[in-house]
Design an enzyme around this catalytic site. Structure first.
Site, PDB file in Angstrom:
ATOM      1  N   TYR A   1       0.867  -1.271  -0.099  1.00 43.83           N
ATOM      2  CA  TYR A   1      -0.037  -0.079   0.069  1.00 43.83           C
ATOM      3  C   TYR A   1       0.729   1.266  -0.018  1.00 43.83           C
ATOM      4  O   TYR A   1       0.472   2.227  -0.568  1.00 43.83           O
ATOM      5  CB  TYR A   1      -0.973   0.162   1.221  1.00 43.83           C
ATOM      6  CG  TYR A   1      -2.200  -0.589   1.088  1.00 43.83           C
ATOM      7  CD1 TYR A   1      -2.301  -2.012   0.615  1.00 43.83           C
ATOM      8  CD2 TYR A   1      -3.509   0.124   1.215  1.00 43.83           C
ATOM      9  CE1 TYR A   1      -3.332  -2.524   0.675  1.00 43.83           C
ATOM     10  CE2 TYR A   1      -4.383  -0.583   1.278  1.00 43.83           C
ATOM     11  CZ  TYR A   1      -4.697  -1.915   0.738  1.00 43.83           C
ATOM     12  OH  TYR A   1      -5.858  -2.610   0.528  1.00 43.83           O
TER      13      TYR A   1
ATOM     14  N   ASP B   1      -2.780 -18.101   0.253  1.00 43.20           N
ATOM     15  CA  ASP B   1      -3.845 -18.886  -0.607  1.00 43.20           C
ATOM     16  C   ASP B   1      -4.603 -20.016   0.074  1.00 43.20           C
ATOM     17  O   ASP B   1      -5.664 -20.137  -0.007  1.00 43.20           O
ATOM     18  CB  ASP B   1      -2.976 -19.293  -1.736  1.00 43.20           C
ATOM     19  CG  ASP B   1      -1.932 -20.168  -1.749  1.00 43.20           C
ATOM     20  OD1 ASP B   1      -1.287 -20.207  -0.560  1.00 43.20           O
ATOM     21  OD2 ASP B   1      -1.350 -20.511  -2.523  1.00 43.20           O
TER      22      ASP B   1
ATOM     23  N   LYS C   1       3.290 -15.416   2.826  1.00 41.73           N
ATOM     24  CA  LYS C   1       3.658 -16.004   1.481  1.00 41.73           C
ATOM     25  C   LYS C   1       4.942 -16.235   1.309  1.00 41.73           C
ATOM     26  O   LYS C   1       5.764 -15.839   0.422  1.00 41.73           O
ATOM     27  CB  LYS C   1       2.969 -14.987   0.478  1.00 41.73           C
ATOM     28  CG  LYS C   1       2.749 -15.589  -1.008  1.00 41.73           C
ATOM     29  CD  LYS C   1       1.876 -16.934  -1.027  1.00 41.73           C
ATOM     30  CE  LYS C   1       1.977 -17.383  -2.754  1.00 41.73           C
ATOM     31  NZ  LYS C   1       1.169 -18.688  -2.609  1.00 41.73           N
TER      32      LYS C   1
ATOM     33  N   ASP D   1      -6.544  -7.159   3.915  1.00 37.63           N
ATOM     34  CA  ASP D   1      -7.698  -6.612   3.333  1.00 37.63           C
ATOM     35  C   ASP D   1      -8.463  -7.478   2.637  1.00 37.63           C
ATOM     36  O   ASP D   1      -9.856  -7.703   2.701  1.00 37.63           O
ATOM     37  CB  ASP D   1      -7.085  -5.465   2.261  1.00 37.63           C
ATOM     38  CG  ASP D   1      -8.118  -4.750   1.261  1.00 37.63           C
ATOM     39  OD1 ASP D   1      -9.111  -4.474   1.972  1.00 37.63           O
ATOM     40  OD2 ASP D   1      -8.008  -4.576   0.165  1.00 37.63           O
TER      41      ASP D   1
ATOM     42  N   ASP E   1     -12.562  -9.094   3.773  1.00 31.31           N
ATOM     43  CA  ASP E   1     -13.777  -9.095   2.976  1.00 31.31           C
ATOM     44  C   ASP E   1     -14.245 -10.384   3.048  1.00 31.31           C
ATOM     45  O   ASP E   1     -15.426 -10.695   3.154  1.00 31.31           O
ATOM     46  CB  ASP E   1     -13.268  -8.595   1.558  1.00 31.31           C
ATOM     47  CG  ASP E   1     -13.712  -7.028   1.485  1.00 31.31           C
ATOM     48  OD1 ASP E   1     -13.680  -6.311   2.798  1.00 31.31           O
ATOM     49  OD2 ASP E   1     -14.038  -6.507   0.534  1.00 31.31           O
TER      50      ASP E   1
HETATM   51  C1  IPM Z   1     -10.720  -1.342   3.409  1.00 24.65           C
HETATM   52  C2  IPM Z   1     -10.664  -0.611   2.185  1.00 24.65           C
HETATM   53  C3  IPM Z   1      -9.703   0.232   1.843  1.00 24.65           C
HETATM   54  C4  IPM Z   1      -8.371  -0.625   1.926  1.00 24.65           C
HETATM   55  C5  IPM Z   1      -9.830   1.026   0.751  1.00 24.65           C
HETATM   56  C6  IPM Z   1     -11.082   1.857   0.500  1.00 24.65           C
HETATM   57  C7  IPM Z   1      -8.562   1.892   0.393  1.00 24.65           C
HETATM   58  O1  IPM Z   1     -10.753  -1.684   1.276  1.00 24.65           O
HETATM   59  O2  IPM Z   1     -10.689  -0.617   4.568  1.00 24.65           O
HETATM   60  O3  IPM Z   1     -10.509  -2.488   3.690  1.00 24.65           O
HETATM   61  O4  IPM Z   1      -8.150  -1.215   1.076  1.00 24.65           O
HETATM   62  O5  IPM Z   1      -7.796  -0.496   2.921  1.00 24.65           O
HETATM   63 MG    MG Z   2     -10.797  -3.717   1.886  1.00 25.74          MG
END
Ligand code: IPM
Ligand code: MG
Length: 353
Positions: A138, A220, A188, A244, A248
């Site tokens: 990042y 993975d 990884k 990240d 999700d």
């Molecule tokens: C999160 C989001 C952010 C990230 C984006 C919006 C920059 O996906 O907080 O998980 O990638 O960290």
């Molecule tokens: Mg995210």
């Protein structure tokens, strides 16, 4: 205690409004906090020409905690990268050194059948993902796209210092110690040198926490195991990008990303609290978004930054009772189930408080 309120874009302002009703009720009951709001993200760009204006950053820096909604809108996607709404949250994390991201994925018993996975796979799930927020690909240099069209090169760099890995690993071990005492470090190392360093440091620190069982998993495989048998995990610790993605994925085990709060903490416990979900521009302004992740983020703030466990329990309890009473926004309703609005959900939480 002062809280910076940053509603942001899309559904951010609507769900923040519901969380603020809860906060107001707590203040009437004696909670001593002050609040101050500011624009952030696309909303700030429209007003001031920058997604993280100096005044907003200053407010966040001076406050004891930040309650954050969401940023991002398709209207701003074509802007140069440094003016895009996402830059605001990345800038806040970096400038305030909110390096430790706590992303719980817990299945509320009332919602066990809201997941796309079978209920028995997710029922009772209580997983904590610790994600590093200030390093990795990042922020690594060099970065960018160079060269002539037809022969361009795109570069981003996975970059971790030993100190960065060490401090997030300690958060991982400490969090595991307060929970099921099992920490799974995600890397990884079979391909990436930076991730070999990640694993080496995890192993080096482990003897300081003899009561915590450390394991390692390649990212993975971890993505697969999260779907196959998520209850094998207690605490996972991962770098910025892997965290990240996995967070999700983990959120969907719970049925709705609209339910999950998160905390991003600095070394002193100051934090930024935000729903895991984004600004959902497609449903913004329709009074249908789920405000519970924002309300639960307020709960996390009371718990982690202010150490007000009883007040935090009150907020979490009100959300639980509201779900038990059958209130469902569209994202967590089953087919045919009656659906309530953002404001009706907020009002129900308030009654249950
Ligand atoms: C999160 C989001 C952010 C990230 C984006 C919006 C920059 O996906 O907080 O998980 O990638 O960290
Ligand atoms: Mg995210």
């Amino acid at each position: 205690m002062k809280i910076a309120i940053l509603p942001g874009d899309g559904i951010g302002p609507e769900i923040m409004a519901e969380a603020l009703k809860v906060l107001d009720a707590l203040r009437r009951d004696g909670l001593k906090v002050e609040m101050e709001s500011a624009l952030v993200g696309g909303a700030a760009y429209d007003a001031y020409g920058h997604p993280l204006p100096a005044a907003t950053l200053k407010l966040a820096e001076e406050a004891d905690a930040v309650l954050f909604g969401a940023v991002g809108s398709p209207r701003h996607d074509a802007l140069p990268r440094e003016h895009r709404p996402e830059k605001a949250i990345l800038g806040l994390r970096k400038e305030c050194d909110f390096f430790a991201n706590l992303r719980p994925a817990t299945v509320f018993p009332e919602l066990a059948d809201a997941s796309t996975l079978r209920a028995e796979v997710v029922a009772g799930l209580d997983l904590m993902i610790i994600r590093e927020l200030t390093g990795d690909i990042y922020f690594g240099e060099p970065r960018g796209v160079s060269g002539e069209k037809g022969a361009r090169i795109g570069i981003n760099t996975m970059h971790y210092t030993e100190a960065q890995i060490r401090r997030i690993m300690h958060v991982g071990f400490r969090t595991a110690r307060q929970r099921g005492k099992r920490l799974c470090s995600i890397d990884k190392m079979n391909v990436l040198e930076a991730m070999q360093l990640w694993r080496d440091i995890a192993i080096e620190i482990a003897p300081e926490y003899p009561d915590v069982e450390l394991s390692h998993m390649l990212v993975d495989n971890a993505a697969m195991q999260l779907i196959r048998n998520p209850k094998q995990f207690d605490v996972m610790v991962a770098g910025n990008m892997f965290g990240d993605i996995l967070s999700d994925e983990a959120s969907m085990l719970t049925g709705s990303i609209g339910m999950l709060p998160s905390a991003s903490l600095d070394t002193n416990g100051k934090g930024l609290y935000e729903p895991i979900h984004g600004s959902a521009p497609d449903i913004a302004g329709k009074d249908i978004a789920n405000p519970l992740a924002q309300i639960l983020s307020l709960g996390m703030m009371l718990r982690y930054t202010f150490n007000l466990v009883e007040w935090a329990d009150r907020v979490d309890g009100a959300v639980k009772r509201t779900l038990a009473q059958g209130l469902r926004t569209a994202d967590i309703a089953k087919a045919g189930e009656p659906v309530c609005s953002t404001s009706a959900m907020g009002a129900a939480v308030l009654r249950n408080l």
